[in-house]
Design a protein around this motif. Structure first.
Motif, PDB file in Angstrom:
ATOM      1  N   SER A   1     -45.304 110.142  58.146  1.00  0.00           N
ATOM      2  CA  SER A   1     -44.624 109.941  57.657  1.00  0.00           C
ATOM      3  C   SER A   1     -44.959 109.284  55.793  1.00  0.00           C
ATOM      4  O   SER A   1     -46.048 108.750  55.755  1.00  0.00           O
ATOM      5  CB  SER A   1     -43.553 108.799  57.584  1.00  0.00           C
ATOM      6  OG  SER A   1     -42.693 108.220  57.174  1.00  0.00           O
TER       7      SER A   1
ATOM      8  N   ARG B   1     -36.128 109.903  62.700  1.00  0.00           N
ATOM      9  CA  ARG B   1     -37.703 110.741  63.822  1.00  0.00           C
ATOM     10  C   ARG B   1     -37.384 110.651  65.258  1.00  0.00           C
ATOM     11  O   ARG B   1     -37.647 109.179  65.728  1.00  0.00           O
ATOM     12  CB  ARG B   1     -38.957 110.125  63.162  1.00  0.00           C
ATOM     13  CG  ARG B   1     -39.563 110.397  61.802  1.00  0.00           C
ATOM     14  CD  ARG B   1     -40.867 110.167  60.880  1.00  0.00           C
ATOM     15  NE  ARG B   1     -40.547 109.944  59.605  1.00  0.00           N
ATOM     16  CZ  ARG B   1     -41.191 111.116  59.261  1.00  0.00           C
ATOM     17  NH1 ARG B   1     -41.360 112.348  59.619  1.00  0.00           N
ATOM     18  NH2 ARG B   1     -41.318 110.932  57.823  1.00  0.00           N
TER      19      ARG B   1
ATOM     20  N   VAL C   1     -35.539 114.033  60.407  1.00  0.00           N
ATOM     21  CA  VAL C   1     -36.290 114.804  59.454  1.00  0.00           C
ATOM     22  C   VAL C   1     -37.296 115.133  60.700  1.00  0.00           C
ATOM     23  O   VAL C   1     -38.239 116.028  59.866  1.00  0.00           O
ATOM     24  CB  VAL C   1     -37.033 114.135  57.860  1.00  0.00           C
ATOM     25  CG1 VAL C   1     -35.728 113.187  57.283  1.00  0.00           C
ATOM     26  CG2 VAL C   1     -37.320 112.518  58.993  1.00  0.00           C
TER      27      VAL C   1
ATOM     28  N   ASN D   1     -34.612 108.567  57.872  1.00  0.00           N
ATOM     29  CA  ASN D   1     -35.525 109.394  58.522  1.00  0.00           C
ATOM     30  C   ASN D   1     -34.812 109.956  60.123  1.00  0.00           C
ATOM     31  O   ASN D   1     -35.262 111.180  60.137  1.00  0.00           O
ATOM     32  CB  ASN D   1     -36.623 109.603  58.471  1.00  0.00           C
ATOM     33  CG  ASN D   1     -37.244 108.971  57.031  1.00  0.00           C
ATOM     34  OD1 ASN D   1     -36.203 109.653  56.424  1.00  0.00           O
ATOM     35  ND2 ASN D   1     -38.504 108.500  56.805  1.00  0.00           N
TER      36      ASN D   1
END
Length: 553
Positions: A271, A328, A381, A326
């Protein structure tokens, strides 16, 4: 053949031991109980019951296993499901220096690991204009965080997991490269070094011993290498240190990924944003029966991880904000080598494996995006990261991550109740291949066999990385370093593949005391299966040497 009372899918007594020692607790006494409890905890009423039932079955059959923190917190009041936290030293200030310790301690005490990029801190010896003092540089701060990890020994048995990185152009980079050279560090009042004591007692405290370290390489580095063919002095010294000691590793961050220098402790999640978080689970390809089943498992496991971003408890507010931004998903793979062995294929990415990896890539992206829209969540993302899967790989009885089988038989050390224990292990995959397919375990390419062909391992990692949008945690075994090793050839091979990798680590045999896995004779291990032994070593304690009493670690 081993038969488990806990789960008929467990292939070895050691799988059962891992479950009992690490994950079984009240209301999760059996593996099937834990799977049902965890799916309910994570998915709740967001997913239909029939789809939840299907995922429970996949997990019970060990075809999908969430990350260890998911397993540990199943059914517990606190839901710290996320494994690790990605931190950045954001400003070269006293306030940021102190804030980094605060963030690190909160994350570690929640049961997660941490990774920190320290590149923003000024080098040692720089003048502090505000006070007239001299800067200590980033290395002392790394050591401070390491000692936090020593103090936060989770449950008395789970070592803190920490990662530290520094940019290749930083003025302190050569000090960083050598900061874990324990054999060059004498112990005061003795005729030995920290490295030699560490060989006998891995719990002996040493600088940065809770921390994995890597050098960050950026676009300037790769473009200069392509232009000149010279990887540079920092890279060459990095290679030499890695060949001798296993560290530092290499973090490759080029072009659109250049700012993604933050890593979790095992380096598979990347990241650019401070206080980002891991969210891991792995599909066991060795147990999957068809490509259609594989697609369904990718679908459901992606949905599981997406739901995890809603319910997982986090240590402080900024982590929640970054996760919301984000979101993730770190869907990974394990059992790849078993998948290859069952098909009679060598350890390489051939046409059939490429086909499966394309499914892994496309389905996880498509369903992750569509499920996020359906649940009115921000779109992830990133979707894929391949973790090392050490404990859950043993639980599943398969080859870990993208790794080849370590060896047909080995001795595994682990810490329990403050004491080092070990068990003899016959690799469950080797045994399964022998029992089911009559494959000679000695004929299977192992990590130790491939140690003499590191380029083959590097290429395999690069080929899989093409399908992974974050990173892969993989450690290449190498022979013990000697002057005859082709260091120049290894340097060239790694540099030439760097643009297709996100990271790289190696482990030269015997380079660190207390290594957890040691190869043993297959017949010797067969005779001692199921027994637990206590390490019979003469452990030296730094407090004994200094007369300060017990360290209590």
């Amino acid at each position: 053949m081993f038969k488990s009372n806990m789960n008929p899918m467990f292939r070895s007594a050691f799988s059962e031991t891992i479950f009992q020692n690490k994950y079984a607790h009240e209301n999760c006494e059996t593996w099937a109980d834990l799977c049902r409890t965890l799916v309910t905890d994570v998915m709740g009423d967001r997913v239909s019951q029939d789809r939840q039932d299907q995922l429970v079955q996949y997990m019970t059959d060990l075809k999908f296993i969430p990350g260890g923190r998911y397993l540990y917190y199943a059914g517990r009041p606190k839901k710290f499901f996320n494994n690790c936290f990605l931190l950045r030293a954001e400003e070269d200030t006293r306030e940021d220096w102190a804030n980094l310790s605060w963030k690190s301690e909160l994350c570690l005490s929640s049961g997660g690991g941490i990774g920190v990029d320290y590149s923003v801190y000024r080098p040692s010896g720089a003048v502090l204009h505000g006070t007239g003092g001299i800067a200590s540089g980033p290395l002392p701060k790394m050591q401070m965080i390491n000692e936090l990890g020593r103090a936060v020994m989770q449950g008395g048995s789970r070592r803190s997991a920490i990662y530290a990185s520094l940019n290749w152009k930083h003025s302190d980079i050569f000090k960083f490269l050598n900061m874990k050279n324990w054999y060059d560090m004498p112990v005061a009042g003795t005729d030995t070094t920290i490295g030699h004591i560490k060989e006998k007692d891995f719990s002996f405290p040493a600088p940065m011993d809770f921390t994995n370290i890597s050098v960050n390489y950026d676009t300037d580095w790769i473009e200069n290498y392509w232009e000149t063919g010279d990887p540079g002095d920092t890279f060459r010294e990095n290679v030499l240190q890695a060949l001798k000691t296993g560290e530092p590793g290499f973090s490759f961050n080029f072009w659109d990924k250049e700012k993604e220098t933050l890593r979790n402790a095992c380096t598979e999640v990347s990241s650019a944003d401070d206080s980002d978080v891991c969210n891991l689970g792995s599909i066991n390809m060795g147990r999957v029966e068809s490509l259609d089943e594989f697609k369904d498992i990718v679908d459901l496991s992606t949905l599981f991880l997406l739901c995890g971003t809603i319910v997982a408890k986090l240590p402080y507010k900024k982590v929640a904000e970054v996760r919301e931004k984000n979101r993730r998903l770190g869907l990974g793979l394990m059992g790849i080598h078993e998948w290859l062995i069952k098909r009679g294929q060598k350890y390489e990415v051939g046409p059939e494996l490429h086909k499966w990896l394309r499914v892994y890539q496309s389905v996880s992206t498509d369903v992750g995006t569509s499920y996020a829209d359906a649940l009115d969540l921000s779109r992830p993302v990133a979707f894929r990261a391949i973790a090392p899967t050490g404990s859950i790989g043993i639980l599943a009885g398969t080859t870990t991550g993208i790794e080849p089988m370590f060896a047909a038989a080995y001795k595994r050390r682990y810490l329990r109740g403050g004491r080092w224990k070990y068990q003899y292990v016959v690799d469950s995959v080797a045994q399964e291949m022998k029992d089911t397919y009559d494959v000679d375990p000695n004929s299977i390419d192992s990590a130790l066999d491939l140690a003499s062909d590191p380029v083959r391992r590097i290429k395999f990692q690069a080929d899989v990385q093409d399908y992974v949008d974050m990173s892969i945690s993989s450690t290449i075994n190498l022979p013990e370093y000697s002057e005859s090793f082709d260091t120049e050839g290894f340097t060239d091979a790694l540099a030439s593949h760097a643009h297709r990798l996100r990271g790289f680590t190696c482990y030269p045999n015997g380079s660190r005391g207390g290594q957890p896995l040691v190869r043993v004779d297959y017949d010797e291990a067969k005779d001692k299966l199921g027994e637990e032994f206590e390490e019979s070593i003469e452990a030296m304690d730094i407090c004994d040497l200094t007369g300060a009493g017990s360290c209590g670690v």
